[in-house]
Design a protein around this motif. Sequence first.
Motif, PDB file in Angstrom:
ATOM      1  N   LEU A  31      -2.448  11.884   0.969  1.00 23.42           N
ATOM      2  CA  LEU A  31      -0.909  11.537   0.256  1.00 23.42           C
ATOM      3  C   LEU A  31      -1.344  11.338  -1.797  1.00 23.42           C
ATOM      4  CD1 LEU A  31       0.091   8.435   3.069  1.00 23.42           C
ATOM      5  CD2 LEU A  31       0.932  11.375   3.074  1.00 23.42           C
ATOM      6  N   LEU A  39      -4.106   7.964   3.845  1.00 22.34           N
ATOM      7  CA  LEU A  39      -3.986   8.052   2.792  1.00 22.34           C
ATOM      8  C   LEU A  39      -5.932   7.799   2.202  1.00 22.34           C
ATOM      9  CD1 LEU A  39      -2.833   7.149  -0.434  1.00 22.34           C
ATOM     10  CD2 LEU A  39      -3.800   4.506   1.234  1.00 22.34           C
ATOM     11  N   SER A  45       0.510  -1.037  -0.006  1.00 21.72           N
ATOM     12  CA  SER A  45       0.049   0.136   0.035  1.00 21.72           C
ATOM     13  C   SER A  45       0.617   1.102  -0.213  1.00 21.72           C
ATOM     14  CB  SER A  45      -0.819  -0.574   1.168  1.00 21.72           C
ATOM     15  OG  SER A  45      -1.632  -1.356   1.319  1.00 21.72           O
ATOM     16  N   MET A  46       2.378   0.942   0.641  1.00 24.30           N
ATOM     17  CA  MET A  46       3.258   2.450   1.151  1.00 24.30           C
ATOM     18  C   MET A  46       3.569   3.106  -0.111  1.00 24.30           C
ATOM     19  SD  MET A  46       4.013   1.044   4.979  1.00 24.30           S
ATOM     20  CE  MET A  46       2.632   1.335   6.263  1.00 24.30           C
ATOM     21  N   ALA A  96       1.373   4.201  -2.860  1.00 21.34           N
ATOM     22  CA  ALA A  96       0.716   5.783  -2.972  1.00 21.34           C
ATOM     23  C   ALA A  96       2.493   5.978  -2.947  1.00 21.34           C
ATOM     24  CB  ALA A  96       0.598   5.960  -1.254  1.00 21.34           C
ATOM     25  N   THR A  97       3.309   5.868  -2.932  1.00 20.96           N
ATOM     26  CA  THR A  97       4.610   6.651  -3.797  1.00 20.96           C
ATOM     27  C   THR A  97       4.274   6.420  -5.133  1.00 20.96           C
ATOM     28  OG1 THR A  97       5.925   5.670  -1.581  1.00 20.96           O
ATOM     29  CG2 THR A  97       7.538   6.312  -3.441  1.00 20.96           C
ATOM     30  N   GLN A 144       1.847   9.191  -5.928  1.00 19.13           N
ATOM     31  CA  GLN A 144       2.532  10.711  -6.118  1.00 19.13           C
ATOM     32  C   GLN A 144       2.949  10.890  -7.865  1.00 19.13           C
ATOM     33  OE1 GLN A 144       4.648  11.818  -2.155  1.00 19.13           O
ATOM     34  NE2 GLN A 144       2.948  10.860  -0.534  1.00 19.13           N
ATOM     35  N   PHE A 156      -0.581   6.268   8.442  1.00 19.07           N
ATOM     36  CA  PHE A 156      -1.343   6.093   6.936  1.00 19.07           C
ATOM     37  C   PHE A 156      -2.468   5.996   6.336  1.00 19.07           C
ATOM     38  CE2 PHE A 156      -0.789   2.746   3.562  1.00 19.07           C
ATOM     39  CZ  PHE A 156       0.059   4.005   3.007  1.00 19.07           C
ATOM     40  N   ARG A 185       7.709  10.957   1.238  1.00 17.26           N
ATOM     41  CA  ARG A 185       6.001  10.849   0.648  1.00 17.26           C
ATOM     42  C   ARG A 185       5.841  10.763   1.308  1.00 17.26           C
ATOM     43  NH1 ARG A 185       6.284  11.918  -4.411  1.00 17.26           N
ATOM     44  NH2 ARG A 185       8.662  12.102  -6.046  1.00 17.26           N
ATOM     45  N   ILE A 186       6.150   9.318   2.607  1.00 13.80           N
ATOM     46  CA  ILE A 186       4.964   8.709   3.047  1.00 13.80           C
ATOM     47  C   ILE A 186       5.011   8.711   4.604  1.00 13.80           C
ATOM     48  CG2 ILE A 186       3.487   6.925   3.526  1.00 13.80           C
ATOM     49  CD1 ILE A 186       3.280   6.986   0.348  1.00 13.80           C
ATOM     50  N   LEU A 231      10.164   6.843   0.907  1.00 14.10           N
ATOM     51  CA  LEU A 231       9.027   6.031   2.075  1.00 14.10           C
ATOM     52  C   LEU A 231       8.946   7.035   2.894  1.00 14.10           C
ATOM     53  CD1 LEU A 231       9.240   2.731   1.792  1.00 14.10           C
ATOM     54  CD2 LEU A 231       7.230   3.725   0.448  1.00 14.10           C
ATOM     55  N   ALA A 258       2.708  11.493   6.925  1.00 14.18           N
ATOM     56  CA  ALA A 258       1.245  10.490   7.526  1.00 14.18           C
ATOM     57  C   ALA A 258       1.665  10.519   8.831  1.00 14.18           C
ATOM     58  CB  ALA A 258       1.061   9.211   7.261  1.00 14.18           C
TER      59      ALA A 258
END
Length: 394
Positions: free
Chosen positions: A285, A280, A92-93, A96-97, A100, A276, A208-209, A205, A213
């Motif tokens: 994010l 999200l 998931s992480m 999401a990156t 982006q 997170f 950006r994450i 990560l 978060a």
Amino acid sequence: MSPANGRRVAAAALIAASLLAPSPAFAQPRHEDPAGVRQALEATVAAGAPGVLARIDDDHGTWIATSGTADLETRAPVPREARFRVASLTKSMVAATVLQLVQEGRVRLDEPIGDRLPGHVAGGDRITVRELLNHTGGLADYARAPEFADPGHYGRRTYTPERLIAEAERLPRPERGRFAYSNTGYILLGLLVEKVTGRDLSAELDRRIFRPAGMTRSYLPATSDVIRGPHATGYHLPQGADPAAPGALKPVTRLNPSFAWAAYGVVSDARDVNRFYQALFGGRLVGRDLLAQMRTGVATPQAPFFPQYGLGLESVGLTCGQMWGATGSIPGYQTFGFADAAGTRRMTLSVNVQRNDPGVATMLLSVIDALNRYFCGEPYRLPAQGIDRLTRRP
């Protein structure tokens, strides 16, 4: 009756009572203790988990509970702030990156991965970024290679992403265009992030994450085999072992995580996982249009329990509808993190064992029951389909 059989009967009775109890006429309001969740956690332990941790975060505040033990020798309790390897919640992480980068116009979802990473996989000129994200690219899963049969072996070695891909390329490929779970695709996505940004995946990560978060306890290790901070001992059931036999569960907390990397390598805790999914699903994010695509899924063989997989997210089928998040399994730990559509209600569970035997389905049902009791306010009702679907991977 032997003691082992007695334990099995007792566990079955407890789980049956948990899953088949009459549903309340309405969802009880949650204050300090969400109705029935502790019972479901106890059923998870009765079904073969050494210990389990659950954390809920919502508008009412935070609720944390544990059951069982953090260590089968010391019998210490599970730490309430325990860190653990979140396994495939990593996807998931990473997804999401990647999204982006799509928002920034630096990556396109429907571009072939071979355009950015030529020569890494056969047919890369036809496999798109989107197909890697939702496991429809027709790539074999390197984790199924003989090299990765025993964590006591591969957990002491260092692997490069290229080596992991090479292991997958030796295996038969599934049909492209249909869901076939493949960690290999996420290794390629990790390389894509590094190629486009010019930075290590762990740094991206974090930038950006994790930092946006508020995930201050999360990190992607490279080769370090320790889990920083409080944690439960992680256990693994070797293939073919009887989970009821004394000493069957082997401690595997210390692992060189290079075999997992972008596919399932992140270390975190329940607070950070909930943060997170709050960030999200709250749109902080990834933009709303791409978030909608993340939750547009393809059918999986684990339906109706985990019926759909989107772009790095999967759904759990509850009595009140689907919730999105992810599940993860790695030697030592199994993790479940889900949230409602807006990310205002979040629940994460960590079990300190990885089991792949058929009996693990009963343990997983108890976890789903815990999720259902929180999100839906009632016990989980077992669907007509066989519970063997819980452990299916195509």
